[in-house]
Design a protein around this motif. Structure first.
Motif, mmCIF file in Angstrom:
data_model
loop_
_atom_site.group_PDB
_atom_site.id
_atom_site.type_symbol
_atom_site.label_atom_id
_atom_site.label_comp_id
_atom_site.label_asym_id
_atom_site.label_seq_id
_atom_site.Cartn_x
_atom_site.Cartn_y
_atom_site.Cartn_z
ATOM 1 N N GLY A 1 0.818 -1.191 0.000
ATOM 2 C CA GLY A 1 0.000 0.000 0.000
ATOM 3 C C GLY A 1 0.856 1.247 0.000
ATOM 4 N N ASP A 2 0.177 2.428 0.118
ATOM 5 C CA ASP A 2 0.904 3.699 0.167
ATOM 6 C C ASP A 2 1.574 3.853 1.518
ATOM 7 N N TRP A 3 2.627 4.765 1.541
ATOM 8 C CA TRP A 3 3.286 5.048 2.828
ATOM 9 C C TRP A 3 2.319 5.770 3.744
ATOM 10 N N SER A 4 2.372 5.397 5.027
ATOM 11 C CA SER A 4 1.590 6.137 6.031
ATOM 12 C C SER A 4 2.284 7.436 6.327
ATOM 13 N N THR A 5 1.587 8.362 7.029
ATOM 14 C CA THR A 5 2.257 9.595 7.473
ATOM 15 C C THR A 5 3.277 9.228 8.528
ATOM 16 N N TRP A 6 4.303 10.158 8.728
ATOM 17 C CA TRP A 6 5.308 9.879 9.752
ATOM 18 C C TRP A 6 4.618 9.822 11.106
ATOM 19 N N SER A 7 5.019 8.861 11.895
ATOM 20 C CA SER A 7 4.448 8.731 13.245
ATOM 21 C C SER A 7 4.948 9.861 14.108
ATOM 22 N N GLY B 1 15.278 15.257 23.832
ATOM 23 C CA GLY B 1 16.354 14.303 24.122
ATOM 24 C C GLY B 1 16.654 13.370 22.983
ATOM 25 N N GLY B 2 16.148 13.660 21.820
ATOM 26 C CA GLY B 2 16.444 12.846 20.654
ATOM 27 C C GLY B 2 15.584 11.605 20.559
ATOM 28 N N GLY B 3 14.754 11.623 19.562
ATOM 29 C CA GLY B 3 13.868 10.474 19.397
ATOM 30 C C GLY B 3 13.869 10.016 17.957
ATOM 31 N N SER B 4 12.895 9.228 17.597
ATOM 32 C CA SER B 4 12.763 8.749 16.231
ATOM 33 C C SER B 4 11.295 8.657 15.887
ATOM 34 N N GLN B 5 11.063 8.698 14.577
ATOM 35 C CA GLN B 5 9.710 8.521 14.074
ATOM 36 C C GLN B 5 9.783 7.648 12.836
ATOM 37 N N GLN B 6 8.680 7.022 12.550
ATOM 38 C CA GLN B 6 8.699 6.085 11.446
ATOM 39 C C GLN B 6 7.414 6.169 10.654
ATOM 40 N N ARG B 7 7.540 5.563 9.449
ATOM 41 C CA ARG B 7 6.339 5.390 8.645
ATOM 42 C C ARG B 7 6.399 3.998 8.047
ATOM 43 N N SER B 8 5.275 3.528 7.626
ATOM 44 C CA SER B 8 5.227 2.164 7.112
ATOM 45 C C SER B 8 4.174 2.064 6.028
ATOM 46 N N ARG B 9 4.259 0.968 5.317
ATOM 47 C CA ARG B 9 3.224 0.641 4.351
ATOM 48 C C ARG B 9 2.920 -0.844 4.498
#
Length: 1001
Positions: free
Chosen positions: A412-418, A425-433
């Motif tokens: 499917g299409d990419w989701s929006t960034w989480s 303090g430095g984090g991360s975000q992700q997206r998925s399909r």
């Protein structure tokens, strides 16, 4: 059809004439009034019974020409209906009338007539006589009484005014009489003249002679009493043998039983012992039966039998038990109680099994290839209850379209960034399909489905972290509104401007339902006076409800108790009938007896007054009687002193009673006559028997004979000769019989089809062996058959359980096996496969839920008493195919927990209590409890008690009467009088009280 007569011919009701005869012209028709009817004009019918007028003849009249029609106004008489049925006769006798009528169906036209009778009458029932009931006059006046006392009669009469006739009712009685002047008349005793003196009762040593006189008229009421009826004088005083003399009988003793047959005795003494050969003394004791009436027997019943089986196994059935009457009540004994008892049983509810509908159709397969799934469901029609069988599964799934199909990977299409997993303090975000379709069976592999990047590198504040709430405490009240609390602790204190800590204590209301109010009863009152002084009455006591139960408390116990009292039977005094008249004397002389009796009307019972004597005996006609000589019957004639040639025999009789007091003398006591005058008989004499002859058979019963000679021939009726020849059976033992058998039957069917069986044949005995004849041989024999081996079918074990699936999702396989228990042999059914496999876990693999971070807390929804505030978060990735479900997306916590003001709440009023008086104005009250007490400045409570007047009507006043007075003196000393007693009304009945008894006298 009905026809009217025209001249000598008949014309139909419709008016058409019959065809004319060729040799004689038809006469011209006319109307009932005599007017000729032209040809072609319908002729109306004549009413029944109306005479036909003659036809006028005009010689100059010519028939109308058919070519010259003429209009003729023909008079038409009215048309009448048929006669109706005759009416009922106006009188049922001596002549009446009956009528019948008819109506006008069509009115007369053109001057026609309707002067015909519409009603007829006739006489009826003229020879039937009318029934005349008897009529009598009023009663005349009563005649004078036929007696001034002692029960006379007076009569009155009436006469027949109209005697009955024609079957009328007969006359009633024309005379009637009634008793009058019932008072007993006073009568003086009137006695007859003395009789002559009897002969002296002894011929020596001083005897007695008597004379008597009879009572011609007995005294009645207050009449003059009678004198002696018996006088004795001495006579023949010269000494002589002295007979025993006894006293008069004493009175009979009291019966030794009151019922069921007792005995009574009487005795007399010896005044003079027998001397000088005088007559011995008679019996001095007598016994007789008495009180032979049967005794009352109360009913006796057995103990209760066992209960019968319950009519139902659940849901409330019934059962019975019985007892039998061991002794039935007799003679007025106590009646039997009931012999049938019933009770309830198995009142528990019946179990209800689950009822399911039929399976619905399978759903479409979820895939066209590569293992799809289809489902079917069924519904619960009736839930299981009361221990019934539970419901099975309501959903079934089945694998379908299991054939594999090639498929490329589809994403499917990419989701929006989480949201960044850290705010600082430095984090991360992700997206998925998502992989929409995984590659299968050689399809194109999938590209990368996740991407990650860094975010929010700035340092973070530290928020307060709270521990979880502990469990709520137990409510401090079980009812009437209590409080429960819970607490939590701080795990991490806030830093660097982080979020402050929330409250660590929380409270809430609990058990707010009103507390049950138990019923409160007063103490029992005293028992009332028993309704009966004996014979089983009732007494009761009561108590009142002082506090009614409320808010689910149990109902009050009974407020009335009843018990039996004074159960002993009431005493019943004996009631005796009046004495009967004395019987006639049993003897005309020599001392007889006369008796009078009275019956027991009501026997005494339960300690009542006992009954007195029911018989009274007095002596009468005591003068001695002349005694005629009494002799026995002649004895049988004695045996003749010779048996033949002439002898003698005698007979005798004895004097049973010697003559005395001038009685008839005794006749001769011996009589002799001749006997056996016929010549003496000569008896037959025979010689001894000869020897028995030889038997004519050796077995099977033969015969043999013997004879003897006559040596003296019988004469003069001597004993006749016996048989001179005799025959007897001999060698009666049966002859030997040999056994005889029929031929063998055909061989029977073999008892098995293979593996070795047996078959048999038999024969029957025609003649059985007897009396030592030749014995029978065997009647049954068998042989082997079908000895070839039997086929053995293969027998397989049950399938083992399915093994584990080799995949947890996305389609795997599993297998199961079984083994051969018995191998096939001799051509039996062969064994089938021992291993089989199937697809499993064909559903897609699970996808776990992914959530966003929490929002800020909302405003508190209450200003006091404990409100709540909430925060939310959203679902970033929804769970699928059985993945981990999402956690709560909303959190709620308490706020503003200080108590709110509580207004008082009152419970429902109880019912009004029983009135403290049943009449004469009492009072009753009702109460209500405080359901919720006021608190924290709320509205205060109102009153919980209310009172009102009750039973204001006057109390009933029962009638009270005095005790009975003593009985008055009887109005008569004999001949059935009457006596009375009275009582008075002490307190009169009022306001519906118990009325006074009907009898005060």
């Amino acid at each position: 059809s009905t026809q009217s007569t025209w001249g000598n011919k008949a014309v139909s009701k419709g008016g058409s004439t019959p065809s004319p005869s060729p040799s004689k012209p038809s006469p011209t028709p006319v109307t009932p009034s005599g007017v000729p009817v032209p040809s072609g004009v319908p002729v109306p019918p004549l009413p029944t019974g109306v005479p036909v007028p003659p036809v006028p003849v005009n010689p100059s009249q010519k028939p109308a020409s058919p070519s010259q029609p003429q209009r003729v106004e023909v008079p038409v008489d009215c048309e009448l209906s048929e006669w109706a049925s005759w009416t009922a006769c106006s009188s049922s006798c001596l002549g009446g009338t009956s009528k019948r009528t008819r109506g006008v169906i069509a009115e007369a036209e053109n001057g026609g007539s309707c002067d015909f009778p519409l009603e007829q009458s006739r006489k009826c029932n003229s020879e039937v006589p009318c029934a005349v009931n008897c009529i009598v006059s009023d009663w005349g006046v009563w005649s004078l009484c036929s007696k001034t006392c002692g029960a006379g009669t007076q009569t009155r009469t009436r006469t027949v005014v109209t005697p009955p006739s024609g079957g009328g009712s007969a006359c009633p009685a024309l005379e009637e009489s009634v008793a009058c002047n019932l008072k007993t008349c006073s009568v003086d005793c009137v006695m007859g003249d003395w009789s002559s003196w009897t002969d002296c009762d002894a011929t020596c040593a001083g005897g007695k002679q008597t004379r008597t006189r009879s009572i011609l008229v007995s005294p009645v009421a207050e009449g003059l009493a009678c004198g002696n009826t018996f006088e004795v004088a001495a006579c023949n005083t010269n000494p002589c043998p002295v007979d025993c003399e006894v006293t008069e009988w004493a009175a009979w003793t009291k019966c030794d039983k009151t019922c069921g047959g007792g005995s009574s005795t009487r005795s007399r003494g010896v005044e003079t012992d027998a001397q000088f050969g005088g007559s011995k003394c008679p019996a001095t004791q007598q016994k007789r039966n008495c009180n032979t009436n049967a005794c009352p027997i109360d009913c006796v019943v057995s103990t209760w039998g066992t209960w019968s089986d319950c009519s139902k196994s659940c849901g409330g059935g019934s059962r019975t038990r019985t007892r039998v009457v061991s002794i039935a009540p007799q003679n007025g004994g106590a009646a039997c109680p009931t012999t049938l008892d019933s009770g309830s049983c198995n009142t528990q509810k019946c179990p209800i099994d689950c009822v399911l509908s039929e399976w619905k159709s399978w759903s479409p397969c979820s895939a066209s290839c590569g293992n799809g799934v289809q489902k079917r469901t069924r519904e619960i029609i009736t839930e299981a209850s009361e221990g019934g069988a539970t419901c099975g599964t309501t959903e079934e799934s089945s694998v379908c379209n299991t054939q594999p199909c090639p498929a490329d990977c589809v994403v499917g299409d990419w989701s929006t960034w989480s949201a960044c997993d850290k705010t600082c303090g430095g984090g991360s975000q992700q997206r998925s399909r998502q992989i929409t379709s995984s590659p299968r069976f050689g399809g194109k592999e999938c590209p990368q489905t996740q991407e990650v990047q860094t975010c929010n590198d700035a340092p973070c504040p530290v928020d307060c972290v709270m521990d979880s709430w502990i469990e709520w405490t137990v409510c401090d009240k079980t009812c009437g509104s209590g409080v429960s609390t819970r607490t939590r602790s701080v795990k991490v204190l806030p830093q660097n401007g982080g979020e402050a800590c929330l409250s660590t204590t929380e409270s809430r209301s609990c058990n707010t339902s009103p507390c049950p109010i138990p019923c409160v009863l007063s103490a029992w009152g005293d028992w009332t006076v028993c309704t009966k002084s004996c014979g089983s009455g009732l007494s009761q006591r009561t108590r009142i409800v002082t506090t009614q139960p409320d808010f689910g408390a149990p109902a009050c116990d009974a407020t009335v108790e009843v018990k039996s009292c004074n159960e002993d039977p009431c005493p019943v005094d004996c009631v005796m009938a009046e004495w009967s008249v004395f019987t006639e004397c049993s003897e005309k002389c020599g001392s007889g007896r006369k008796v009078r009796t009275r019956a027991v009307v009501v026997p005494s019972a339960f300690g009542g007054k006992e009954c007195t004597e029911t018989n009274e005996v007095v002596h009468c006609n005591t003068q001695p009687c002349p005694v005629d000589c009494q002799i026995s019957a002649w004895s049988s004639w004695s045996v003749c002193d010779t048996t033949c040639g002439g002898g003698k025999q005698s007979r005798t009789r004895t004097i049973t009673t010697a003559s005395a007091f001038g009685g008839e003398a005794c006749p001769a006591t011996v009589e002799v006559q001749e006997c056996n005058i016929s010549p003496c008989p000569i008896d037959c004499v025979v010689a001894d028997w000869s020897e028995w002859s030889v038997c004519d058979k050796t077995c099977g019963s033969g015969s043999q004979s013997r004879a003897r000679l006559v040596t003296v021939i019988p004469a003069n009726g001597g004993i006749v000769c016996p048989e001179t020849s005799a025959t007897q059976s001999c060698n009666t033992q049966p002859c030997p019989v040999d056994c005889v058998l029929e031929d063998w039957s055909a061989w029977g069917e073999c008892d098995v089809t293979c593996g070795g069986g047996s078959q048999s044949r038999s024969r029957h005995v025609i003649t059985a062996t007897a009396f030592g004849g030749k014995e029978c041989e065997s009647t049954h024999e068998s042989q082997s058959c079908n000895t070839q081996p039997c086929p053995v079918d293969c027998i397989m074990s049950e399938w083992n359980s399915w093994g584990d699936c080799d995949k947890t999702c996305g389609g795997g396989s599993r297998s199961r096996n079984r083994y051969v228990v018995v191998a096939d042999a001799n051509g039996g059914r062969p064994c089938s496969v021992t291993v089989e496999s199937e697809s499993c876990n064909v559903l897609p693999c699970p996808i776990d839920c992914v959530l966003s971070t929490w929002s800020a807390w909302s405003e508190c929804d209450a200003t006091c008493g404990g409100g709540s505030t909430s925060r939310t978060r959203t679902v970033v990735t929804s769970p699928a195919n059985g993945g981990i479900l999402c956690a709560n997306t909303q959190e709620v916590t308490s706020c503003n927990i200080q108590p709110c003001p509580v207004d008082c709440i009152m419970g429902q009023w109880t019912g009004w209590s029983d009135c403290d008086k049943t009449c004469g104005s009492g009072s009753q009250q009702r109460t209500r409890r405080v359901a919720t007490a006021s608190a924290f400045g709320g509205k205060a409570c109102e009153s919980g008690v209310e009172t009102q007047d009750c039973n204001t009507f006057p109390c009933p006043i029962d009638c009270i009467v005095s005790d009975w007075s003593e009985w008055s003196v009887c109005t008569k000393s004999c001949g059935t009088g009457s006596q009375t007693r009275t009582r008075t009304i002490s307190v009169a009945t009022d306001f519906g009280g118990k009325p006074c008894p009907c009898t005060l006298r």
